[in-house]
Design a protein around this motif. Structure first.
Motif, PDB file in Angstrom:
ATOM      1  N   PHE A 170     -31.639 -17.725  15.358  1.00 13.68           N
ATOM      2  CA  PHE A 170     -31.857 -19.133  15.007  1.00 13.68           C
ATOM      3  C   PHE A 170     -33.042 -19.667  15.808  1.00 13.68           C
ATOM      4  O   PHE A 170     -33.038 -19.634  17.036  1.00 13.68           O
ATOM      5  CB  PHE A 170     -30.623 -19.962  15.341  1.00 13.68           C
ATOM      6  CG  PHE A 170     -29.522 -19.881  14.312  1.00 13.68           C
ATOM      7  CD1 PHE A 170     -29.385 -20.868  13.347  1.00 13.68           C
ATOM      8  CD2 PHE A 170     -28.623 -18.822  14.318  1.00 13.68           C
ATOM      9  CE1 PHE A 170     -28.365 -20.803  12.407  1.00 13.68           C
ATOM     10  CE2 PHE A 170     -27.601 -18.752  13.393  1.00 13.68           C
ATOM     11  CZ  PHE A 170     -27.474 -19.744  12.429  1.00 13.68           C
ATOM     12  N   ALA A 171     -34.043 -20.183  15.089  1.00 13.33           N
ATOM     13  CA  ALA A 171     -35.189 -20.851  15.711  1.00 13.33           C
ATOM     14  C   ALA A 171     -35.033 -22.357  15.519  1.00 13.33           C
ATOM     15  O   ALA A 171     -34.616 -22.815  14.447  1.00 13.33           O
ATOM     16  CB  ALA A 171     -36.489 -20.372  15.082  1.00 13.33           C
ATOM     17  N   TYR A 172     -35.394 -23.134  16.545  1.00 11.93           N
ATOM     18  CA  TYR A 172     -35.155 -24.580  16.526  1.00 11.93           C
ATOM     19  C   TYR A 172     -36.334 -25.312  17.143  1.00 11.93           C
ATOM     20  O   TYR A 172     -36.825 -24.926  18.213  1.00 11.93           O
ATOM     21  CB  TYR A 172     -33.872 -24.878  17.322  1.00 11.93           C
ATOM     22  CG  TYR A 172     -33.593 -26.335  17.600  1.00 11.93           C
ATOM     23  CD1 TYR A 172     -32.717 -27.050  16.795  1.00 11.93           C
ATOM     24  CD2 TYR A 172     -34.170 -26.987  18.685  1.00 11.93           C
ATOM     25  CE1 TYR A 172     -32.430 -28.387  17.061  1.00 11.93           C
ATOM     26  CE2 TYR A 172     -33.892 -28.328  18.960  1.00 11.93           C
ATOM     27  CZ  TYR A 172     -33.025 -29.015  18.139  1.00 11.93           C
ATOM     28  OH  TYR A 172     -32.746 -30.327  18.404  1.00 11.93           O
ATOM     29  N   VAL A 173     -36.800 -26.378  16.487  1.00 14.66           N
ATOM     30  CA  VAL A 173     -37.780 -27.295  17.070  1.00 14.66           C
ATOM     31  C   VAL A 173     -37.338 -28.721  16.735  1.00 14.66           C
ATOM     32  O   VAL A 173     -36.752 -28.961  15.673  1.00 14.66           O
ATOM     33  CB  VAL A 173     -39.215 -27.059  16.538  1.00 14.66           C
ATOM     34  CG1 VAL A 173     -39.722 -25.685  16.923  1.00 14.66           C
ATOM     35  CG2 VAL A 173     -39.282 -27.254  15.027  1.00 14.66           C
ATOM     36  N   ASP A 174     -37.592 -29.671  17.642  1.00 12.56           N
ATOM     37  CA  ASP A 174     -37.166 -31.041  17.344  1.00 12.56           C
ATOM     38  C   ASP A 174     -38.236 -32.058  17.699  1.00 12.56           C
ATOM     39  O   ASP A 174     -39.268 -31.737  18.304  1.00 12.56           O
ATOM     40  CB  ASP A 174     -35.829 -31.357  18.015  1.00 12.56           C
ATOM     41  CG  ASP A 174     -35.876 -31.417  19.541  1.00 12.56           C
ATOM     42  OD1 ASP A 174     -36.961 -31.652  20.108  1.00 12.56           O
ATOM     43  OD2 ASP A 174     -34.813 -31.227  20.168  1.00 12.56           O
ATOM     44  N   LYS A 175     -37.963 -33.306  17.315  1.00 15.28           N
ATOM     45  CA  LYS A 175     -38.910 -34.401  17.533  1.00 15.28           C
ATOM     46  C   LYS A 175     -39.108 -34.724  19.007  1.00 15.28           C
ATOM     47  O   LYS A 175     -40.116 -35.328  19.395  1.00 15.28           O
ATOM     48  CB  LYS A 175     -38.409 -35.651  16.808  1.00 15.28           C
ATOM     49  CG  LYS A 175     -38.611 -35.639  15.306  1.00 15.28           C
ATOM     50  CD  LYS A 175     -38.181 -36.972  14.716  1.00 15.28           C
ATOM     51  CE  LYS A 175     -38.521 -37.055  13.238  1.00 15.28           C
ATOM     52  NZ  LYS A 175     -38.104 -38.354  12.653  1.00 15.28           N
ATOM     53  N   LEU A 176     -38.142 -34.349  19.822  1.00 15.75           N
ATOM     54  CA  LEU A 176     -38.232 -34.638  21.252  1.00 15.75           C
ATOM     55  C   LEU A 176     -39.108 -33.639  21.996  1.00 15.75           C
ATOM     56  O   LEU A 176     -39.331 -33.779  23.203  1.00 15.75           O
ATOM     57  CB  LEU A 176     -36.837 -34.664  21.872  1.00 15.75           C
ATOM     58  CG  LEU A 176     -35.882 -35.727  21.327  1.00 15.75           C
ATOM     59  CD1 LEU A 176     -34.524 -35.609  22.002  1.00 15.75           C
ATOM     60  CD2 LEU A 176     -36.456 -37.126  21.504  1.00 15.75           C
ATOM     61  N   GLY A 177     -39.581 -32.596  21.284  1.00 18.22           N
ATOM     62  CA  GLY A 177     -40.458 -31.616  21.905  1.00 18.22           C
ATOM     63  C   GLY A 177     -39.774 -30.329  22.302  1.00 18.22           C
ATOM     64  O   GLY A 177     -40.426 -29.421  22.834  1.00 18.22           O
ATOM     65  N   ASN A 178     -38.467 -30.183  22.042  1.00 18.17           N
ATOM     66  CA  ASN A 178     -37.756 -28.954  22.379  1.00 18.17           C
ATOM     67  C   ASN A 178     -38.032 -27.855  21.362  1.00 18.17           C
ATOM     68  O   ASN A 178     -38.177 -28.123  20.168  1.00 18.17           O
ATOM     69  CB  ASN A 178     -36.244 -29.211  22.414  1.00 18.17           C
ATOM     70  CG  ASN A 178     -35.844 -30.195  23.483  1.00 18.17           C
ATOM     71  OD1 ASN A 178     -36.138 -30.005  24.655  1.00 18.17           O
ATOM     72  ND2 ASN A 178     -35.189 -31.285  23.082  1.00 18.17           N
ATOM     73  N   PHE A 179     -38.087 -26.624  21.848  1.00 15.17           N
ATOM     74  CA  PHE A 179     -38.067 -25.470  20.956  1.00 15.17           C
ATOM     75  C   PHE A 179     -37.192 -24.407  21.610  1.00 15.17           C
ATOM     76  O   PHE A 179     -37.227 -24.211  22.820  1.00 15.17           O
ATOM     77  CB  PHE A 179     -39.473 -24.964  20.632  1.00 15.17           C
ATOM     78  CG  PHE A 179     -40.245 -24.359  21.780  1.00 15.17           C
ATOM     79  CD1 PHE A 179     -40.543 -23.000  21.800  1.00 15.17           C
ATOM     80  CD2 PHE A 179     -40.717 -25.151  22.827  1.00 15.17           C
ATOM     81  CE1 PHE A 179     -41.279 -22.436  22.838  1.00 15.17           C
ATOM     82  CE2 PHE A 179     -41.449 -24.597  23.867  1.00 15.17           C
ATOM     83  CZ  PHE A 179     -41.727 -23.228  23.878  1.00 15.17           C
ATOM     84  N   ALA A 180     -36.370 -23.754  20.794  1.00 16.27           N
ATOM     85  CA  ALA A 180     -35.325 -22.895  21.349  1.00 16.27           C
ATOM     86  C   ALA A 180     -34.981 -21.780  20.377  1.00 16.27           C
ATOM     87  O   ALA A 180     -35.302 -21.841  19.180  1.00 16.27           O
ATOM     88  CB  ALA A 180     -34.075 -23.718  21.668  1.00 16.27           C
ATOM     89  N   TYR A 181     -34.305 -20.771  20.917  1.00 18.39           N
ATOM     90  CA  TYR A 181     -33.915 -19.576  20.151  1.00 18.39           C
ATOM     91  C   TYR A 181     -32.519 -19.180  20.589  1.00 18.39           C
ATOM     92  O   TYR A 181     -32.225 -19.082  21.781  1.00 18.39           O
ATOM     93  CB  TYR A 181     -34.936 -18.467  20.414  1.00 18.39           C
ATOM     94  CG  TYR A 181     -34.526 -17.054  20.051  1.00 18.39           C
ATOM     95  CD1 TYR A 181     -33.715 -16.760  18.971  1.00 18.39           C
ATOM     96  CD2 TYR A 181     -35.012 -15.975  20.801  1.00 18.39           C
ATOM     97  CE1 TYR A 181     -33.374 -15.454  18.652  1.00 18.39           C
ATOM     98  CE2 TYR A 181     -34.688 -14.662  20.488  1.00 18.39           C
ATOM     99  CZ  TYR A 181     -33.864 -14.411  19.410  1.00 18.39           C
ATOM    100  OH  TYR A 181     -33.528 -13.121  19.099  1.00 18.39           O
ATOM    101  N   PHE A 182     -31.633 -18.943  19.603  1.00 15.07           N
ATOM    102  CA  PHE A 182     -30.269 -18.509  19.878  1.00 15.07           C
ATOM    103  C   PHE A 182     -29.903 -17.348  18.953  1.00 15.07           C
ATOM    104  O   PHE A 182     -30.134 -17.432  17.738  1.00 15.07           O
ATOM    105  CB  PHE A 182     -29.267 -19.650  19.639  1.00 15.07           C
ATOM    106  CG  PHE A 182     -29.564 -20.900  20.398  1.00 15.07           C
ATOM    107  CD1 PHE A 182     -29.226 -21.019  21.737  1.00 15.07           C
ATOM    108  CD2 PHE A 182     -30.201 -21.971  19.779  1.00 15.07           C
ATOM    109  CE1 PHE A 182     -29.510 -22.173  22.443  1.00 15.07           C
ATOM    110  CE2 PHE A 182     -30.490 -23.133  20.470  1.00 15.07           C
ATOM    111  CZ  PHE A 182     -30.143 -23.238  21.809  1.00 15.07           C
ATOM    112  N   VAL A 183     -29.349 -16.276  19.519  1.00 21.92           N
ATOM    113  CA  VAL A 183     -28.778 -15.195  18.719  1.00 21.92           C
ATOM    114  C   VAL A 183     -27.318 -15.533  18.454  1.00 21.92           C
ATOM    115  O   VAL A 183     -26.551 -15.811  19.383  1.00 21.92           O
ATOM    116  CB  VAL A 183     -28.893 -13.837  19.429  1.00 21.92           C
ATOM    117  CG1 VAL A 183     -28.143 -12.752  18.638  1.00 21.92           C
ATOM    118  CG2 VAL A 183     -30.356 -13.438  19.586  1.00 21.92           C
ATOM    119  N   SER A 184     -26.936 -15.513  17.182  1.00 17.01           N
ATOM    120  CA  SER A 184     -25.589 -15.902  16.801  1.00 17.01           C
ATOM    121  C   SER A 184     -24.706 -14.688  16.545  1.00 17.01           C
ATOM    122  O   SER A 184     -25.165 -13.551  16.535  1.00 17.01           O
ATOM    123  CB  SER A 184     -25.648 -16.739  15.521  1.00 17.01           C
ATOM    124  OG  SER A 184     -26.068 -15.907  14.442  1.00 17.01           O
ATOM    125  N   ALA A 185     -23.434 -14.959  16.317  1.00 18.77           N
ATOM    126  CA  ALA A 185     -22.391 -14.026  15.873  1.00 18.77           C
ATOM    127  C   ALA A 185     -21.632 -13.428  17.047  1.00 18.77           C
ATOM    128  O   ALA A 185     -22.055 -13.519  18.209  1.00 18.77           O
ATOM    129  CB  ALA A 185     -22.932 -12.929  14.963  1.00 18.77           C
TER     130      ALA A 185
END
Length: 622
Positions: free
Chosen positions: A485-500
């Motif tokens: 999972f790749a994530y970016v938001d309006k607050l300036g965060n960007f992150a990566y999570f492996v699921s399952a």
């Protein structure tokens, strides 16, 4: 065949805007009032010039109803095909040619797993799936069927049910995570036999030279990740150049070869004979705001499925003004018809993307059986003790196409108990199926997806999330079908999570491989089991011990300013060509998968590094 229901009482009206894709220009867009049984409040469906629907509902349930109606209008035959493919009822539509596939799919049991999931879903998700089904059935009740049914001599279609949505979710997770160990087992057996005959080490040739776990271009998505947050002692594990395997017995290889030949033409199962990195691939990369011209993080994602998969997704925009929540749901992205909201896309607060992770969540076992007089297993033998199996009786129906009689769907009585009339279930294998029997031995498959899992609950929560913490809590419910999972938001965060959820095997936790490694068919009579759950973690649903959330790779706002993934090894556990020689922080072998894709990540990583070094990255650069 069940007839479509046209007798339900209308409870509300919606306005349907039909744009140019439906035969009108944008200037000629018309609004049509339609009846909608099950819709609680007025709502709208609007199509833009490219046919993308936007639904606006007063509640989340109403928005799901509207999307169900929209999907049925443009994609019902696809939806019907997907649910039938996953449920083992294809022959009811396409005729005798689908019967062999139905038998094999029923044996696996995705529909059984969907029913177990449905029974344990949250009230919120059950309500949305019920509303979605009502929307689909409202369209079916008042419109002609798609033209494909005429060619199949069918005048009606089974109503949509909430479990149909669940089984489509199960099918998606299965396609992205299910790995039969058949192909690698047969190859390794051939190497071992050739080595024994010719006087060389077949294991070494296989694992070190021709079937390596190490990627040719070693690029990690999170090169500094430490599983569990503490130091690991790689030297304490068995430091071999590559894993090995005990000699595979002839009966095992015969079972594997027979099953391979049996399912060779099945489009839902045959692709899973080979390792996942040979089947499909996706890419995403993110650059942090410190390196972009706008000062905001940017995400680029191009998810891929195999060429044998039809156009699975449809773009859509979902708006729900549900008063039970502080903010409206406003999400847009790629939706699988059969489900009500985007599986990847953007909300008003953030965007997210996906690539598949190679997490190993399937084990195939050679079992020893006790048989009755009909040759059917009644028990397996585990640690010298008998354990009863379960029997599931099956009935198959076939559309008699070509006889000129409409809706001539009849029960096929030719399927005997030993060739598909009974599915044999092994409770120890997470209620996994027996897929091949020869005498008193056979093959069973243990898979995390056979039980109740909540991937679609994860996406319900993600579409309702408003920040990084809520997004991550949603990801925690993604139980099987491991994704990056790749994530970016309006607050300036960007992150990566492996699921399952990654099951822990008893021999690996004890510190050594017992017999064959997990990506080769294993001994089912004892010594290779998944450990029962003792330490339960947030969001866990699997009844087995799993890697903790802190052991699953993740990173938030990394200092180097970018993250990339292309189905590659996220943290490098395979870079030394042995996926089984690193330890968990508390002891036991840390194991994710036997191998990953690599070449695409090498190219992506080099190009993104150039962008970051230059700075002022734009969307066009991405």
């Amino acid at each position: 065949m069940k007839k479509k229901n046209s007798a339900a009482r209308p409870r509300a009206l919606i306005a349907l805007a039909i744009a140019s894709v439906l035969g009108f220009s944008a200037a000629q867009a018309q609004t049509q009032a339609i009846q909608g049984p099950g819709l609680k409040h007025p709502g709208t469906i609007t199509y833009d010039a490219e046919g993308v629907p936007t639904v606006v509902g007063a509640t989340d349930e109403d928005a799901a109803w509207l999307m169900g109606y929209a999907h049925a209008r443009t994609r019902f035959f696809q939806m019907d095909t997907l649910r039938r493919g996953a449920s083992g009822t294809v022959a009811e539509v396409v005729g005798p040619g689908g019967l062999a596939q139905d038998i094999q799919v029923r044996t696996l049991g995705l529909r059984r797993a969907a029913w177990e999931t449905w029974a344990k879903l949250s009230p919120e998700l059950r309500g949305q799936f019920k509303a979605y089904a009502d929307g689909v059935n409202a369209w079916l009740a008042s419109n002609p069927l798609p033209i494909e049914y005429g060619a199949l001599e069918l005048t009606s279609a089974d109503p949509w049910t909430p479990v149909d949505s669940v089984v489509i979710g199960k099918l998606l997770a299965y396609q992205l995570s299910f790995d039969l160990e058949i192909d690698y087992t047969l190859r390794l057996g051939a190497y071992q036999q050739a080595g024994q005959a010719a006087g060389f080490n077949g294991n070494a040739l296989f694992f070190v030279d021709t079937h390596r776990s190490a990627p040719p271009d070693a690029r990690a998505s999170i090169p500094d990740f430490v599983p569990g947050g503490g130091a690991t002692d790689d030297s304490a594990a068995a430091k071999n150049a590559a894993p090995g395997a005990a000699p595979l017995n002839a009966s095992l290889l015969e079972l594997a070869e027979s099953y391979r030949d049996q399912i060779a033409g099945n489009p839902l199962i045959a692709p899973h004979l080979k390792r996942r990195e040979d089947r499909a691939g996706s890419n995403w990369w993110m650059v942090g705001g410190q390196h972009t011209a706008s000062g905001r993080p940017i995400l680029a994602n191009d998810p891929h499925l195999s060429l044998s998969t039809p156009m699975l997704f449809q773009e859509g925009h979902v708006i729900s003004n549900d008063p039970r929540y502080a903010k409206p749901m406003n999400s847009v992205g790629s939706i699988t018809p059969g489900t009500p909201w985007p599986l990847l896309g953007c909300t008003a607060d953030f965007c997210w993307g996906l690539t598949t992770n190679s997490l190993d969540v399937t084990d195939t076992y050679q079992e020893q059986f006790v048989l009755n007089t009909f040759g059917l297993p009644t028990h397996t033998i585990h640690n010298g003790q008998r354990e009863p199996v379960l029997w599931v009786f099956q009935s198959y129906f076939v559309n008699r196409i070509g006889d000129g009689v409409a809706d001539n769907v009849e029960r096929d009585n030719s399927i005997g108990y030993t060739n598909g009339g009974i599915s044999i279930i092994v409770p120890r294998r997470n209620n996994g199926p027996v897929v091949q029997i020869a005498g008193n031995t056979g093959l069973s498959i243990q898979y995390t997806g056979w039980g109740a899992t909540f991937e679609l609950e994860a996406f319900r929560k993600i579409n309702r999330a408003t920040n990084l913490a809520e997004f991550r809590r949603g990801v925690m419910d993604f139980d099987v079908g491991s994704q990056n999972f790749a994530y970016v938001d309006k607050l300036g965060n960007f992150a990566y999570f492996v699921s399952a959820e990654a099951p822990i095997r008893e021999d690996l936790q004890a510190g050594a491989v017992n017999g064959a490694p997990p990506f080769i068919i294993r001994n089912g009579t004892g010594g290779n089991e998944w450990l029962p759950a003792q330490n339960r973690h947030e969001g866990q649903n699997l009844p087995y011990e799993i890697l903790s959330p802190e052991e699953m790779p993740y990173t938030i706002n990394p200092a180097r300013g970018y993250i990339a993934n292309a189905n590659n090894d996220p943290i490098g556990t395979t870079f030394d060509n042995n996926p089984l020689n690193q330890l968990r922080p508390g002891g036991g072998i840390l194991y994710y998968a036997p191998g990953h894709s690599s070449y695409r990540m090498g190219r992506v990583d080099r190009e993104v590094q150039k962008l970051v070094a230059r700075g002022n990255v734009t969307v066009q650069d991405m």
